[in-house]
Design an enzyme around this catalytic site. Sequence first.
Site, PDB file in Angstrom:
ATOM      1  N   SER A  34       0.872  -1.181   0.000  1.00 24.55           N
ATOM      2  CA  SER A  34       0.000   0.000   0.000  1.00 24.55           C
ATOM      3  C   SER A  34       0.906   1.227   0.000  1.00 24.55           C
ATOM      4  O   SER A  34       2.111   1.112   0.215  1.00 24.55           O
ATOM      5  CB  SER A  34      -0.853   0.027   1.269  1.00 24.55           C
ATOM      6  N   ASP A  35       0.340   2.389  -0.222  1.00 24.28           N
ATOM      7  CA  ASP A  35       1.082   3.601   0.063  1.00 24.28           C
ATOM      8  C   ASP A  35       0.733   4.029   1.494  1.00 24.28           C
ATOM      9  O   ASP A  35      -0.039   3.377   2.198  1.00 24.28           O
ATOM     10  CB  ASP A  35       0.784   4.686  -0.981  1.00 24.28           C
ATOM     11  N   TRP A  36       1.292   5.133   1.896  1.00 28.37           N
ATOM     12  CA  TRP A  36       1.270   5.634   3.272  1.00 28.37           C
ATOM     13  C   TRP A  36      -0.157   5.793   3.820  1.00 28.37           C
ATOM     14  O   TRP A  36      -0.931   6.575   3.283  1.00 28.37           O
ATOM     15  CB  TRP A  36       1.992   6.975   3.259  1.00 28.37           C
TER      16      TRP A  36
END
Length: 753
Positions: free
Chosen positions: A304-306
Amino acid sequence: MKFKYTLWVLYWFLASALASHAHAKTPVNDTDKINNLIAKMTIEEKVGQMTNLTLAAVSEKTDEPVTLDMEKLRDAIVKHNVGSIQNTINHAYTLEEWHHITNKIQNIALKETRLKIPNLYEIDAVHGANNTLGSTLFPHNLALAATRNPELVRLGAEITAKEVRASGIRLDFSPVLDLGRQPLWSRFPETFGEDVLLVQTMGAAAIKGYEGKSLKNVTSVAASMKHFIGYSAPADGKDRTPAYIPEIMLREYYLPSFKAAIAAGAHTLMVNSGEVNGTPLHASKYFLTDVLRTELGFNGVITSDWEDIKKLHDWHKVAASNKEAALLAVNAGIDLVIVPLDFSFYDDVIALVKEHKISEKRVNESVRRILQLKYDLGYFDNPYLEPDAVKNFARPEYKDVALEAARESVILLKNTDNTLPLAKNKKYLVVGPGADSLTALHGCWSYTWQGTVDKYFAKDTLTIAKAIKAKVGNDKVIQLQGTDFDAKDINIAEAVTAAKDVDYIIVALGENAYAETPGNIKELALPEIQQLLVKELAKTGKTIVMVMSEGRPRIIREIEPDAKGILLTNWAGSQAATAIADVLFGDYNPNGILPYTYPRFSGEILTYDHKWADEGEETLLADKKTFNPQYPFGHGLSYTTFDYSDLTINTNKLTGNDHITITVTVKNTGKIAGKHTVELYSRDHYASITPSVKRLRKFQKIFLTPESAQTLTFELNKSDLAFVNAELKAITEDGDFTVMIGNLNKTFTYLNE
Ligand code: BGC
């Protein structure tokens, strides 16, 4: 009958003995070892592998120097089984600090956890090992794209990998494979520009450089292609705002770079934080599983991203709780989640498995991929710092590569009356917000996320003013600032007065560093104060040369006529200033060319491969829709001249899967040697989906000494000419195509059979 029965019993006995032996045997390969490990893991241990925290979550609040909080670290790794950690707190660290951090983390993972699974550390090293102090910083992707030199991209990535691995880190969240077609977007400089082929080629080169021959080598890191998919075209140009990209366009323009990266061997991928057509990518089973896994065959780790799982709930509003968000994301296909500050994802997924909403089989798939990555990276052989890797840090030859990359990235946009190169014996005023700025030459992700803190740069890094002084001598340079980047008149009047005593004015303009959301802008025009500086200086009648360093094309229509020479770099890194001075004073012949269309008006942002209906005149309405950018894609001047001749094609009729061979002769007709990129475009005359006016199909960079010539050969086949049709299939329709190189062209007919 009896004999047959005895035989059958014997067979059964032998088979089961063999099977039980196989079961008991010691695992010989990674797959066996991983299966064995998974068989021993509790659900908590499994979900822990899928959980990623940021360094701040396991450190003391103060970051000077960074101090791990052992209690928090144990809570994460021992109690919550967290399998990976990433990032820095606020700024880059020394090599020693990194070694201390990564070794300490491994100590806990290896000595205090039940299964002793090594921990994985990830970092964003996007133009060099930009989170390690003393590393070499290369040009950003946009600047690298201007070089049209994939080998330089590969080399830069290889050095980055060496310096990251030397830091004790083995996974790099790079390269950005998003297509740069929305110049307002603050991450435009992280892209390889607007063209599909260019992004595919440069992206694949970067991955090869990062990953090398084997991830086990102390010279390699795992690459993370990002951000899948459609991140770069937000409708309003702001970071992480909705994009509306029909699937036909996603497939035509945005998917090919990921396809090429998978073919190049990329081990991991990061998902787009944003939403496309109303679906956040983190919840898109269609894109993450059906397209990425099934159609493209990607077997690596999807991260995932942040904080993006939580954002499914509190930002995108497709999930009524964090728990529902975790359900959506895991079932969509995400393996590893940058949570990154708490254990919410961990708790939620464990509960969801217990409630049978997420199957353990699904969790096992992700854990298998993560463990496989750890095996591939050699973590199970030696998770600690590798002394051989450390030897590869900060080697002097890295500077040469950074300089070559920076030089090839400089684009000479304008050179009226051959004003450039400048003479070394004249007097210069060097002025403008970029004149003495390191941060404006390096851009984002430069020892800090935003890249705006000077103190972390190596002491010998030059600014434009310093590089010019080194070239012509301090006594020939008056250096002033004039304005800041955005609003403030530092002292334009003083600059105007100083200009009276010099032969030439070099104005350094553009953008200071920014990253992600803080880089959002509302206006693409170069800030008014910078334009005012040029206008006031122009009144002196002195010859003006503009040097632009910026992350995206800021509109310069109003001041462009005031400058006789214009140089552009898109954040070219630690050797940028030297490269710029080399070009200004003729010690290097420029050869960078634009990887995007430089717009003239903010209301007329078109890429070079726009459609026919984007330009031309409607007779009755007298509605002139001209395509008249400030500078076109591929534009970039040289101090020499190149002529094209003898364009040939080997057939007028291309059929089926055959290829057509195209040749062209290029001659250096000027007085100095130079590098030059030859670009081959094709035009599909008529197609069932409106064709672009042209598409880049091949490019090659050559070097020619004066009066020498080279004949280049290109081949095109059916798939080079294909487009995505209304059924979302890549096809090539029968019909006429024109190939174009410079002003030359040839037409042929393609027939499927
Ligand atoms: C960015 C990613 C980056 C990540 C990890 C995010 O804000 O969008 O590109 O890899 O942070 O630090």
